[in-house]
Structure formats: C-alpha cells, structure tokens
Design a protein around this motif. Sequence first.
Motif, PDB file in Angstrom:
ATOM      1  N   PRO A 100     -30.028 -69.503  28.418  1.00 29.24           N
ATOM      2  CA  PRO A 100     -29.580 -70.843  28.018  1.00 29.24           C
ATOM      3  C   PRO A 100     -28.903 -70.942  26.661  1.00 29.24           C
ATOM      4  N   GLU A 101     -29.133 -69.978  25.750  1.00 31.22           N
ATOM      5  CA  GLU A 101     -28.607 -70.140  24.400  1.00 31.22           C
ATOM      6  C   GLU A 101     -28.489 -68.781  23.716  1.00 31.22           C
ATOM      7  N   PRO A 102     -27.718 -68.682  22.623  1.00 30.49           N
ATOM      8  CA  PRO A 102     -27.605 -67.417  21.895  1.00 30.49           C
ATOM      9  C   PRO A 102     -28.974 -66.897  21.444  1.00 30.49           C
ATOM     10  N   ASP A 103     -29.134 -65.574  21.530  1.00 31.96           N
ATOM     11  CA  ASP A 103     -30.360 -64.879  21.103  1.00 31.96           C
ATOM     12  C   ASP A 103     -31.600 -65.333  21.870  1.00 31.96           C
ATOM     13  N   CYS A 104     -31.406 -65.853  23.090  1.00 35.19           N
ATOM     14  CA  CYS A 104     -32.561 -66.239  23.910  1.00 35.19           C
ATOM     15  C   CYS A 104     -33.220 -64.989  24.495  1.00 35.19           C
ATOM     16  N   ASP A 105     -34.314 -65.179  25.220  1.00 39.15           N
ATOM     17  CA  ASP A 105     -35.034 -64.050  25.802  1.00 39.15           C
ATOM     18  C   ASP A 105     -34.137 -63.282  26.769  1.00 39.15           C
ATOM     19  N   PRO A 106     -34.152 -61.955  26.714  1.00 38.31           N
ATOM     20  CA  PRO A 106     -33.410 -61.182  27.715  1.00 38.31           C
ATOM     21  C   PRO A 106     -34.051 -61.321  29.088  1.00 38.31           C
ATOM     22  N   VAL A 107     -33.284 -60.981  30.128  1.00 38.05           N
ATOM     23  CA  VAL A 107     -33.733 -61.156  31.509  1.00 38.05           C
ATOM     24  C   VAL A 107     -33.571 -59.846  32.273  1.00 38.05           C
ATOM     25  N   ARG A 108     -34.647 -59.453  32.987  1.00 36.50           N
ATOM     26  CA  ARG A 108     -34.528 -58.311  33.899  1.00 36.50           C
ATOM     27  C   ARG A 108     -33.649 -58.714  35.080  1.00 36.50           C
ATOM     28  N   LEU A 109     -32.690 -57.850  35.422  1.00 33.68           N
ATOM     29  CA  LEU A 109     -31.770 -58.169  36.499  1.00 33.68           C
ATOM     30  C   LEU A 109     -31.508 -56.917  37.324  1.00 33.68           C
ATOM     31  N   ARG A 110     -31.958 -56.929  38.573  1.00 34.47           N
ATOM     32  CA  ARG A 110     -31.661 -55.842  39.495  1.00 34.47           C
ATOM     33  C   ARG A 110     -30.534 -56.282  40.415  1.00 34.47           C
ATOM     34  N   LEU A 111     -29.483 -55.491  40.470  1.00 37.01           N
ATOM     35  CA  LEU A 111     -28.344 -55.750  41.345  1.00 37.01           C
ATOM     36  C   LEU A 111     -27.928 -54.445  42.010  1.00 37.01           C
ATOM     37  N   LEU A 112     -27.750 -54.456  43.306  1.00 36.62           N
ATOM     38  CA  LEU A 112     -27.268 -53.293  44.046  1.00 36.62           C
ATOM     39  C   LEU A 112     -28.062 -52.039  43.693  1.00 36.62           C
TER      40      LEU A 112
END
Length: 438
Positions: A37-49
């Motif tokens: 949502p905003e700069p320096d927010c929490d990183p997100v785990r993202l699995r793709l392909l």
Amino acid sequence: MLTQFDNDTLTKVGPGTPMGDLMREYWLPAMLSTELPEPDCDPVRLRLLCEDMIAFRDTNGELGLIDNYCPHRRASLFFGRNEECGLRCVYHGWKFDVNGNCVDMPSEPAESNFKDKVKIKSYKLTERNGMIWAYMGPRETLPPLPDIEPNMMEESLNGNSAGLRNCNWVQAMEGDIDTAHLSFLHMGMVSAEDVPPGSFDFYSQRDRAPHYHVVETDYGMMYGAYRPAEEDTYYWRIAQFMMPFYTIPPEGRLGEKIGVRCWVPVDDDHTMFTSMSIRNSNNSMNRKTADGKAMVGLGGAQDRPENGTGFLERWRYEPTKENDYLIDRDAQKNQSFTGIVGIHIQDQAITESMGATSDRTRERLGTSDSMIIKTRQRLINAARALQEGVPAPAVDTPEVYQVRSGGVILDRKDDWLEATVELRKAFKVHSHLVDTAK
C-alpha cells in the motif's frame, strides 16, 4: 481425454516447461496494489509459476520482485528491512534494490568491491488501476500490458479481488468456459417456474442442455451456447477465453458487463484467482426467484477470502477441503443443490475435488465440453509452437483483448457472430439495450 504427455504440457508451469515458457511471455496479474500500500511497507511473499519471490515497494514507491533467498547464506528476504530504497537481509545486512543489485554489504571490509559482483534474480513489476503486474519472460524490451477493459478504468480500483484455489490452474479456469454447469452446480434446485418468465434464468432452467458453437480468435477462443427462448428466438450465452489464462464468463447482458477473471498459476498445484471488474456494471449473479427472494447458494459471508503472509496463505477462503467446504447436508436435501454456500466456494469444492492436477487421461467428455476441448488444444499448440520459435499469441497486440461476454436474445435466423459484433466490443456504451436480463 488427453494423453499424459499432453496433460503435463498443459498443466506444468515451472521454468523450462513449454507452458511455463508460454506463460512467461505475458504480463501476469501478480497481486493487488493494496498488498503493497505505501513506500517501505512490509514485503510480501509471492510465488508465481513455481518460483518463490519477494515483492516490495521501496522508499521512492518503485516496485520490486526479487528472489526469496539472499545469495549469501540463503536466508529468506521476507524477513528483510524495507529501508532507504532497498530490502536489507537481517542476517548479515546485505541490501538489494528493486532490480536485484546488491547496493550495500556492511559485513565486508570497506575496501571490498564484492557487492558489485553480486546480483540476485529479479523481475519487472508495473502497476495499473489497483493491479500489480509481473513480467517474468526473456524480453529486454517489455511487451505492452493487455487492454483488459476493467483494468484500464479507474473504477476497477474498487472491483479488484483475489482468492487462492488449491488446484492446478487449468481445472480452475475451465469452470469459467463451461456454461452448462451453471444450471446444476449453482442453480440445480431452481426450476423455470421459480424465476421470472422471459428472463435469462428462465430459459437456462427450462432447457439445461445448450448447443455450442466454438470459434478460434486472435486472442484465444470464444463460444456461443444457445437454447430455445421464444418460438422465433434463441437465448445465447457468449463467453471468452483470452490467452494465456483470462476468462470473461457470460454474466448479465452482452454489451453491459465489464469484468475479466484471471487464473494465474502459483505453481503446478495452486492457482490465484484474480477478478477485475466495475462494481456498477450489470451482473446477473445477483439473481432472485419469482417471489423476490435471493437464490440459495449464490453468495454468502463465507465468500470472502483472508490474506495471510505465507506463499500459500494469500487470500484463502475459510471453507476448505479439510472442513468439506462447510457443506450442509440438510440444506442440500431441502434448499440448495450442493449444500455449499457461495458461488466461488461451490466452484472451489468441485475443482479441488478433482485432485491437485486432474488426471485427464481418464475423462469422458461430451458435446457440452467442446469449448474446453478446443481451448486445451489451443493452449498446447501455442506452448509447443513457442518452442519452435513461433511468437506467443496476442502478446504484441494488446488491443485484441478489448472484448466482452454476456447473454443476448437473437432471432433464430440470425448469425450469432454477425449479430453480436458491436455488443462484443469493449469500451462501448449500448444505451439501446432492452431490460431482458430480469
């Protein structure tokens, strides 16, 4: 049925697989903007392909998608500090920017130039109207984003949603190109007498076995499925499949509904369902019976996913395989065809019940499966052609995605393709439409 070789070609999406290579030619709807949502927010785990990545928004608002693992000692960068235009590993302080460059290595001597030799895997992200897109392919010059109608409209900011499906992307997607199941899975307890005469639902429930016409298009596949309406008319449900995983089911009236669904492969066994739509566009899923009551099973409070932090915890629904999707057997006997509340949960229960990846070598397909059969072959052919150097369909022609789906009443003498040319075009207002979708 498919051979095992064809089924593997269709379903496996990891690096180096034919379908995985095809998917990587396209921009992928990867996540909602609200997840970063905003700069320096929490990183997100993202699995793709089948690839584990970390997505983050840096101090300047730039988006990054980098390898989950720090190249030093393989610690997860999910636990990193998002600070001063980079993600810093908390193990030894190595810091990476949105392009995967190591920009700081405080654990090494000041005179060391080691950081200049270290770079981790990274992919490009871009953002449009509430959706974050990822490009994981080989092109240095990035292709354009597809002209997905709702994603090109600011109103979609309030219409974007996501949900995890615990099965392969193909079986998840195929529910959207199978119009026959609507009359059973979602409306099995509803008879023609329960809905307003002359409505789309009236015609669907009076004749639950539509006839199909399937055509190949520049962007994928399209079907027109028709049933008798009045003595001189047919009720047509026209729907789209757009490469490589987009669908536009035939909800509401053709020409009015603005919405696209995306079935993005998380890995071989999980799919992220993403919907981009305009909230105020016509949606025939808000159905009522003739006495004005909402139809049982077409929505519910459980039809709202929650977002977790794990690779397989984003946008999970409460009803799951483990709790039998909260099936109510008494309701199944007396109120609803399935006993499961919510259209998405009904679809999820059925597609996940096929197993992580359906064994298509054992299927027995009928005439109502013609769209599914031809869409599978279109995908397999495109994946194999890419291996021979043939460009992926529609990657460089974003305008071909400007289409719509929906229902329409046509004279029996009409050619359905010619009669619906204008109604199938996106970004058009059809003020002349008559209120037939009651």
